[in-house]
Design a protein around this motif. Structure first.
Motif, PDB file in Angstrom:
ATOM      1  N   ASP A  26       0.892  -1.155   0.000  1.00  0.00           N
ATOM      2  CA  ASP A  26       0.000   0.000   0.000  1.00  0.00           C
ATOM      3  C   ASP A  26       0.931   1.206   0.000  1.00  0.00           C
ATOM      4  O   ASP A  26       1.525   1.538   1.018  1.00  0.00           O
ATOM      5  N   LEU A  36       6.532   6.839   4.591  1.00  0.00           N
ATOM      6  CA  LEU A  36       5.566   6.296   3.640  1.00  0.00           C
ATOM      7  C   LEU A  36       6.295   5.535   2.535  1.00  0.00           C
ATOM      8  O   LEU A  36       7.347   5.965   2.064  1.00  0.00           O
ATOM      9  N   LYS A  68       5.595   5.206  -0.528  1.00  0.00           N
ATOM     10  CA  LYS A  68       5.713   5.880  -1.816  1.00  0.00           C
ATOM     11  C   LYS A  68       6.872   6.869  -1.867  1.00  0.00           C
ATOM     12  O   LYS A  68       7.256   7.292  -2.944  1.00  0.00           O
ATOM     13  N   GLU A 115      -6.836  -1.174   4.976  1.00  0.00           N
ATOM     14  CA  GLU A 115      -6.045  -1.588   3.817  1.00  0.00           C
ATOM     15  C   GLU A 115      -6.952  -1.957   2.649  1.00  0.00           C
ATOM     16  O   GLU A 115      -6.622  -1.722   1.494  1.00  0.00           O
ATOM     17  N   ALA A 173      -7.737   1.235   1.117  1.00  0.00           N
ATOM     18  CA  ALA A 173      -6.603   1.912   0.487  1.00  0.00           C
ATOM     19  C   ALA A 173      -6.149   1.188  -0.777  1.00  0.00           C
ATOM     20  O   ALA A 173      -5.837   1.821  -1.778  1.00  0.00           O
ATOM     21  N   ASN A 174      -6.058  -0.124  -0.734  1.00  0.00           N
ATOM     22  CA  ASN A 174      -5.600  -0.897  -1.890  1.00  0.00           C
ATOM     23  C   ASN A 174      -6.178  -2.303  -1.774  1.00  0.00           C
ATOM     24  O   ASN A 174      -5.602  -3.180  -1.150  1.00  0.00           O
ATOM     25  N   MET A 186       2.218  14.522  -1.852  1.00  0.00           N
ATOM     26  CA  MET A 186       1.094  14.799  -0.963  1.00  0.00           C
ATOM     27  C   MET A 186       0.529  13.485  -0.453  1.00  0.00           C
ATOM     28  O   MET A 186       0.436  12.514  -1.173  1.00  0.00           O
ATOM     29  N   ALA A 187       0.101  13.493   0.775  1.00  0.00           N
ATOM     30  CA  ALA A 187      -0.469  12.256   1.297  1.00  0.00           C
ATOM     31  C   ALA A 187      -1.707  12.553   2.118  1.00  0.00           C
ATOM     32  O   ALA A 187      -2.210  13.658   2.105  1.00  0.00           O
ATOM     33  N   GLU A 193      -4.553  11.352   1.732  1.00  0.00           N
ATOM     34  CA  GLU A 193      -5.825  11.164   1.043  1.00  0.00           C
ATOM     35  C   GLU A 193      -6.197   9.693   1.043  1.00  0.00           C
ATOM     36  O   GLU A 193      -5.358   8.823   1.120  1.00  0.00           O
ATOM     37  N   ARG A 205      -8.635   7.005  -1.238  1.00  0.00           N
ATOM     38  CA  ARG A 205      -9.124   7.040  -2.608  1.00  0.00           C
ATOM     39  C   ARG A 205     -10.572   6.630  -2.707  1.00  0.00           C
ATOM     40  O   ARG A 205     -10.906   5.488  -2.880  1.00  0.00           O
TER      41      ARG A 205
END
Ligand SMILES: Nc1ncnc2c1ncn2[C@@H]1O[C@H](COP(=O)(O)OP(=O)(O)O)[C@@H](O)[C@H]1O
Ligand SMILES: [Mg+2]
Lengths: 512, 347
Positions: free
Chosen positions: A347, A398, A400, B215, B218-219, B339-340, B342, B344
């Protein structure tokens, strides 16, 4: 003649991380200039600066010898610079031509002139050998073709310098070769290409000049002519690496995994696995080679419970896995490093710790009576970050924000720290730099040494030859070759992958 | 943490922007925005009674907001909370006026029926979502209209109390949700709402189940790969969300109206969804946004009395807030990847 692009002493910081430190880059017009470096070396950052996506903290940008400020990508496009990102941004429901002209449509009165757009797309596509059907819907096309569309988008916007950030990471070897031809075509027509990669062979094959980045710094610029692979590796990682076959003792343990006559359908419901059978022993690495799309993905999904086989049997230590859920299969002793790691493996928007937790959140000591033990999670994550050399500020970073190699190490850290007897490893080093590849290979060999049964699926033949004990070759959903990895050559594998079955192997393949 | 702050300040900016636009609208209808604002504040917080009135309005929005947070967390969108609230309200009232039971037991039985009715009302959309991947947004919205009509039919045609009004007989005092003050209907429902919000936050952030839910939202592919049964969990999450929606109706019926009637709780379910979105799906944050909407609602009562502006101006301002916030979420999502914060959601 002025340089097409010159970056002078560019520095870019993200908080405490210095992504680029006084980097110089001089790109001659009409050349393919490669930028190579480990993951996290700062390649993407540098290119984002040149494309106006990021602003440098220090340094200057010169385009055609003129100092230029690029506050946004629009300014870069105006200056003749185009960029193809690693992740495409196409509208799936529109046609190829509509995507190419998105935001700059050719109009006839009030309406979009679809005919003119298609024709212009077809012309460009012919001029540069980027074969596409302008009227096809993008949703139906392969990744390789999507990339061509992204390149066409850049071309219609009038780019003379084209940046490609790791373009081959998503391509098959065949598609990569076609891409290289296109790139050579660009430079022969006077354009300039900036090619980002961490694949040595590719860089040596396609580029004229290479700039090497290491840890945010530029460590050298060399013409490719006369440069050896060993020199380049030396520059990239600071020490020499061999990709030789790893020494080992023969695996003699009992079969841990027994797969018999396994069939499965793909997403279009066509048969993708057609009767696959093999065993994996304790402490054995079985490699799977094959051109992408010959059933490897379906094999991995069937083994991990993410796709229901239509027929056949998978035994793990004697227990049947077919018909059981992904959760049950994990509990029965499977660990899985997925091939599409950004989709399934992590994730991206969550922390490293949160990613480490996946799959074990219900088990002691990760949680107790349903409550997650956060201090244990933090401590374990810190330990795993040290053990797997994950470079990030801390467990709460994070995912990412990490480089590709470090993201893959997070996946490995999670999957290799289970008690699983069976490791299913799909494309362990795709998109990962040499240094991290080295570490990942060593780790896989260590897991072998601990007696785990390992199935290694990879599109990189040198990786399979270096690590595997046996190599299975898949073609059209079948296993068409089962070879001892010691002594096998890439040429031999290549023929089998292409579906050319030598006489002596017909029995194995079961092809009449 | 910095990123969460960024998301929060984005949200605050969006609200500010909406309020400024609202002021423009107020000027356009010939009123003075400052006067409107002062009247609103006065109406919402001007006296103990008015503060209680604000809290009273905020309570169902909060409970519905928590219901929305639960489904949003899993990446699902239960927009049928309004319908679950109506069904829950009717079920609770029915138990309240049809049976005679000892005090605490009567109340608990009525609440349990409210919860059950909410679950029953979302069961079908949840089933179709899980089994056939049918979009839950559409099916739960449709359920709203049906719920309003069904409860209205039952009230008028079967359970109507003698007399002119379209309402059921009053519930027995044994099923009352106790009030705090003699001067207001403000009742224990407020604490139930706050407790639910804190509880949901705890579950999301500290428990294994909450992790699995987050989770999944999120995904979903990652969750599936990790062994989480996203179909089963999605089904249960929608039921849980419906349960809380039904409870919201029970609280309204047992704590405020003490009966069921037509037009029982207009728009609380929708306001709850908006409050949850405005809070970025955070249950604790929903406490604040529900209060904000409660204040708008109760302040607007005085607005009609003291100014020439109509109460509808509040609806306009709410709509502006929704627009500004969704635009803001979209912008933030489109912006650079650093940016984080958020999640989805598919709007
Ligand atoms: N937006 C960002 N915010 C914080 N750190 C970043 C960001 N982008 C890149 N980094 C960091 O900068 C370094 C260089 O990253 P990048 O340019 O993506 O490397 P490469 O493309 O060579 O793999 C990495 O350590 C990465 O984590
Ligand atoms: Mg990169």
């Amino acid at each position: 003649m002025p340089l097409a692009v010159e970056l002078r002493s560019i520095t870019k910081r993200f908080g405490a991380i210095v992504a680029n430190e006084r980097v110089n880059l001089a790109v001659e017009r009409g050349k393919v200039h490669a930028i190579i470096g480990e993951n996290g070396a700062g390649k993407t950052t540098l290119m984002n600066i040149l494309f106006g996506l990021l602003q440098p903290d220090e340094g200057a940008i010169l385009i055609d010898g003129v100092p230029t400020v690029l506050p946004n990508p629009a300014a870069a496009i105006k200056a003749g610079i185009g960029m193809v990102h690693q992740h495409f941004k196409l509208v799936q429901s529109l046609t190829v031509a509509e995507n190419v002209f998105l935001g700059m449509e050719i109009r006839k009165g009030l309406f979009i002139d679809h005919r003119a757009q298609s024709e212009r797309t077809a012309t460009l596509s012919k001029q540069f050998g980027l074969e596409v059907d302008p009227n096809e819907r993008v949703g139906l096309l392969s990744v390789g073709i999507e990339q061509r569309i992204e390149i066409l988008k850049v071309l219609v916007r009038g780019a003379r310098t084209i940046i490609l950030d790791e373009p081959t990471a998503v391509l098959t070897p065949q598609e990569s070769r076609e891409l290289f031809q296109t790139l050579r075509g660009f430079v022969s027509q006077g354009m300039t290409v900036l090619f980002i990669s961490h694949h040595l062979e590719e860089v040596m094959e396609v580029s004229d000049t290479v700039t090497v980045l290491r840890l945010g710094k530029e460590v050298g610029v060399r013409p490719i002519a006369g440069l050896s692979k060993a020199e380049l590796i030396q520059m990239m990682v600071g020490h020499a690496i061999s990709f030789d076959r790893r020494p080992r003792q023969k695996a003699k343990g009992a079969a841990v995994v027994e797969i018999r006559d396994l069939w499965a359908r793909d997403d279009r419901l066509l048969p993708a696995l057609r009767g696959v059978s093999f065993d994996i022993r304790r402490g054995e690495i079985v490699g799977v080679a094959g051109v992408a799309g010959n059933g490897q993905a379906e094999l991995a999904e069937a083994l991990s419970g993410l796709r229901a086989p239509s027929h056949g049997s998978i035994l793990l230590e004697g227990r049947e896995l077919v018909g059981r859920s992904a959760r049950d299969i994990r509990a029965a002793g499977l660990a899985h490093v997925p091939g599409d790691r950004l989709v399934r493996g992590v994730d991206r928007h969550a922390s490293i710790a949160s990613n480490i937790l996946m799959g074990r959140q219900d088990a002691l000591p990760w949680s107790r009576r349903g409550i997650i033990d956060r201090s244990y999670l933090t401590r374990r994550t810190e330990a795993l970050m040290r053990r797997f050399d994950i470079r990030a500020p801390g467990p709460q970073s994070l995912v990412k924000s990490l480089s590709g190699g470090n993201i893959q190490k997070v996946v490995l850290a999670r999957e290799f720290s289970t008690e699983a007897r069976f490791l299913l490893i799909d494309q362990p080093t795709r998109g990962v730099d040499i240094g991290a590849t080295e570490a990942i290979h060593a780790e896989i060999m260590r897991q072998r040494g601990e007696g785990r049964a390992i199935l290694l699926i990879s599109v990189q033949l040198d990786e399979l030859i270096a690590l595997a004990d046996r190599i299975l070759v898949m073609f059209a959903g079948r296993i068409v070759g089962d070879l001892d990895a010691a002594g096998v050559t890439e040429e031999e594998l290549g023929l089998l992958m292409a579906g050319v079955v030598p006489e002596r192997q017909r029995d194995v393949a079961g092809i009449a | 943490m910095g990123q969460r702050l960024e998301a929060l300040s984005g949200q605050a900016l969006a609200i500010l922007f909406a309020l400024i636009l609202g002021a423009v609208v107020i000027v356009a209808v010939g009123e003075n925005p400052v006067r409107v604002l002062v009247t609103l504040l006065n109406g919402a917080f001007g006296s103990p009674e008015r503060i209680a009135g604000t809290l009273l309005q905020a309570t169902p929005i909060l409970v519905c907001g928590v219901a929305a947070c639960i489904s949003l967390r899993a990446g699902l969108f239960n927009i049928g909370i309004e319908g679950q609230l109506f069904m829950g309200g009717f079920a609770a009232a029915w138990v309240g006026f049809s049976f005679s039971l000892p005090p605490v037991i009567h109340l608990l039985a009525a609440m349990a029926f409210a919860v059950f009715a909410g679950v029953a009302w979302i069961a079908l959309p949840a089933f179709f979502r899980t089994r056939y991947n049918a979009n839950e947004v559409v099916s739960t919205i449709l359920g709203n209209y049906v719920a309003v009509l069904v409860t209205s039919y039952l009230t008028i045609n079967i359970f109507k109390r003698p007399g002119g009004l379209p309402e059921t007989p009053p519930i027995l005092p044994t099923a009352y949700l106790p009030e705090f003050f003699s001067f207001s209907r403000l009742n224990w429902g407020l604490f139930i709402g706050i407790a639910l919000a804190i509880g949901a936050q705890f579950v999301f952030q500290r428990t294994a189940r909450g992790y699995a839910i987050s989770e999944m939202g999120a995904n979903a592919k990652f969750a599936e790969y990790g062994g989480i049964d996203i179909r089963r969990q999605g089904f249960l999450i929608l039921l849980a969300s419906g349960a809380v929606g039904g409870l919201a109706g029970g609280i309204e019926a047992l704590g405020v109206h003490r009966r069921f009637m037509e037009g029982f709780a207009p728009g609380f379910g929708f306001d709850g969804v908006i409050a949850a979105l405005l809070a970025n799906g955070s249950p604790i944050g929903t406490i604040a946004t529900a209060l904000f909407f409660g204040a708008l609602r109760s302040g607007s009562l005085l607005l009609e009395v003291d100014t020439t502006a109509s109460r509808e101006i509040i609806t306009v301002i709410q709509a502006l807030i929704i627009l500004a916030v969704s635009a803001q979420i979209k912008l933030r999502r489109g912006a650079s990847d650093s940016m984080a914060g958020e999640r989805r959601w598919k709007f």
